[in-house]
Design an enzyme around this catalytic site. Structure first.
Site, short mmCIF file in Angstrom:
data_model
loop_
_atom_site.label_atom_id
_atom_site.label_comp_id
_atom_site.label_asym_id
_atom_site.label_seq_id
_atom_site.Cartn_x
_atom_site.Cartn_y
_atom_site.Cartn_z
N ASP A 70 -9.76 53.89 -14.23
CA ASP A 70 -9.70 54.20 -13.44
C ASP A 70 -8.51 53.78 -12.12
O ASP A 70 -8.68 52.95 -11.28
CB ASP A 70 -10.67 55.66 -12.47
CG ASP A 70 -11.75 56.33 -13.26
OD1 ASP A 70 -12.27 55.71 -13.91
OD2 ASP A 70 -12.13 57.10 -12.62
N HIS A 82 -6.26 56.27 -9.93
CA HIS A 82 -5.64 57.13 -8.57
C HIS A 82 -4.84 56.73 -7.61
O HIS A 82 -4.86 56.82 -7.01
CB HIS A 82 -7.41 57.05 -8.51
CG HIS A 82 -8.59 58.51 -8.15
ND1 HIS A 82 -8.53 59.35 -9.14
CD2 HIS A 82 -9.47 58.00 -8.66
CE1 HIS A 82 -9.28 59.95 -9.85
NE2 HIS A 82 -9.65 59.01 -9.60
N ASP A 98 -7.82 59.47 -15.15
CA ASP A 98 -7.64 59.64 -13.32
C ASP A 98 -7.02 58.41 -12.99
O ASP A 98 -7.10 57.79 -12.29
CB ASP A 98 -9.67 58.84 -13.14
CG ASP A 98 -9.88 60.00 -12.70
OD1 ASP A 98 -9.95 61.01 -13.08
OD2 ASP A 98 -11.23 60.48 -12.40
N ASN A 150 -10.82 63.26 -15.55
CA ASN A 150 -11.07 65.46 -14.84
C ASN A 150 -10.21 65.21 -14.12
O ASN A 150 -9.87 66.62 -13.83
CB ASN A 150 -12.69 64.99 -13.95
CG ASN A 150 -12.76 63.70 -13.11
OD1 ASN A 150 -12.61 63.04 -13.75
ND2 ASN A 150 -13.47 64.79 -12.67
N HIS A 151 -9.51 64.52 -13.56
CA HIS A 151 -8.85 64.79 -12.47
C HIS A 151 -7.31 65.04 -12.71
O HIS A 151 -6.64 65.92 -12.87
CB HIS A 151 -8.77 63.55 -11.25
CG HIS A 151 -10.02 63.29 -10.37
ND1 HIS A 151 -9.51 63.91 -9.06
CD2 HIS A 151 -10.60 62.85 -10.66
CE1 HIS A 151 -10.51 63.55 -8.59
NE2 HIS A 151 -11.43 63.30 -9.02
N HIS A 158 -13.17 59.16 -21.30
CA HIS A 158 -13.40 59.12 -19.20
C HIS A 158 -15.22 59.34 -18.69
O HIS A 158 -15.08 58.37 -18.14
CB HIS A 158 -12.57 60.78 -18.71
CG HIS A 158 -12.61 60.18 -17.02
ND1 HIS A 158 -12.55 59.00 -16.42
CD2 HIS A 158 -13.66 61.16 -16.05
CE1 HIS A 158 -12.36 59.41 -15.23
NE2 HIS A 158 -13.16 60.51 -15.05
#
Length: 374
Positions: free
Chosen positions: A8, A10, A46, A81-82, A186
């Protein structure tokens, strides 16, 4: 081909570049050149939320994919999921700087008259200029900032809605990917995902992101991949700390994992999603690798739903520094209220069907760096 896996990101472009340099696939001269030859890079989703430079990271990964393919390599991404949350219009975890990036990017697209491919690949190289110009023209008048935020929200909605330019870009990526006999996703695949069909799930999520089908036309689509605690992007079953589990629970999880892998004809699965505070690791006879180490500064800064590793100063030896961020032995260590918060920079490399963790070679003990903690 030598696969490397990064977890991830982000929205943290600096950390993303650092991880890719560690993986040996990105030049360190700031030119964003692919250096991995025929290697395969897999990024586990993500990229979005909790950081300011999400589109720049997506742009960088696409640019690297183009360069890699010219040398016999490839860059794969899977959606997390993001990513699915943003396509759904769920912007709860979007930073103000990310809204600003969306507004800048939409304005920037006008200069290319929506020549998407060229504009998107070039964005990573110019995004810093737009960001700096925005900071120089910052206005502290409250009503203007409200208008600016609304502009960012509208821009994000235009870009990420099903059928929007960035939603279509995300639609290029799978939710589950198999490379040789390794599975990448993920959160984690379960037996009922395999029974449903991996290709079917990937196709349905892609069509939904492209705006080609209505989400409500079928309650099972794309729910099984993108919604619910046991969906592919939300599942945390394999990432639980074994020390918190009873023996029978460990055996049950291992049985589920082995059933899934056997059905897929795979030897192991690699997942992100759940920060591993001890660093990237494997469990269940290394049938599952968990490689989300919370490298984004947005995660290190403790978003509400994330629990960082807390270590009291009494457990730290030999030194304690008040109000400092320390970079020591591959770890980013933040001292806050006598607790150390640790983020390890690690990348997973798969060579000859064997996996190993690449740890940062920077910031060794003899090169301790300290900066003021603000």
């Amino acid at each position: 081909m030598l696969p490397c896996v990064v977890g991830d990101l982000h929205g943290d472009l600096d950390q993303a570049r650092y991880a890719l340099e560690m993986a040996g696939v990105l030049s360190s001269d700031g030119q964003d050149l692919w250096t991995g030859e025929d290697a395969v890079l897999v990024q586990l989703g993500d990229v979005l939320d909790r950081g300011d430079d999400e589109i720049a990271i997506l742009s960088l990964l696409r640019s690297l994919d183009i360069q890699a393919k010219a040398k016999g390599g490839a860059v794969f991404q899977v959606n997390g999921n993001h990513e699915t949350m943003n396509v759904e219009g769920d912007f709860r975890y979007v930073e103000s700087g990310a809204f600003d990036e969306c507004a800048d990017f939409l304005e920037y697209l006008n200069d290319y008259e929506y020549d998407w491919d060229e504009a998107f690949v070039r964005w990573c190289g110019v995004s810093r200029i737009w960001k700096d110009e925005r900071k120089m023209s910052r206005n502290h008048w409250g009503p203007w900032n409200l208008v600016k935020r609304q502009k960012g929200v509208i821009a994000r909605s235009v870009l990420f809605r099903p059928g929007g330019p960035l939603a279509c870009e995300l639609a290029r990526h799978a939710v589950a990917l198999k490379v040789n006999d390794w599975i990448f996703c993920h959160g984690g695949l379960l037996p009922h995902h395999v029974a449903y069909g991996i290709e079917k799930m990937n196709k349905e999520v892609s069509q939904w992101m492209r705006g080609l089908i209505e989400e409500d036309t079928n309650r099972n689509m794309p729910f099984i991949a993108t919604k619910g605690y046991d969906s592919v992007v939300w599942n945390r079953l394999y990432s639980r700390d074994i020390s918190d589990l009873a023996v029978y629970q460990i055996n049950q999880i291992n049985a589920i994992l082995q059933e899934t892998l056997q059905a897929l004809g795979a030897k192991a699965m690699v997942v992100g999603h759940t920060p591993q505070f001890s660093g990237a690791n494997c469990e269940y006879n290394c049938s599952i690798w968990r490689i989300d180490v919370g490298m984004s500064s947005g995660v290190l800064n403790s978003r509400p739903e994330w629990k960082p590793l807390l270590m009291h100063i009494s457990m730290i030896h030999p030194c304690v520094f008040a109000n400092l961020i320390l970079f020591l032995n591959n770890c980013k260590v933040e001292l806050r209220e006598n607790l150390f918060w640790i983020c390890v920079h690690q990348v997973l490399e798969i060579r000859d069907d064997e996996a190993r963790v690449i740890r940062s070679k920077r910031n060794r003990f003899s090169e301790l760096q300290m900066v003021d903690y603000i």
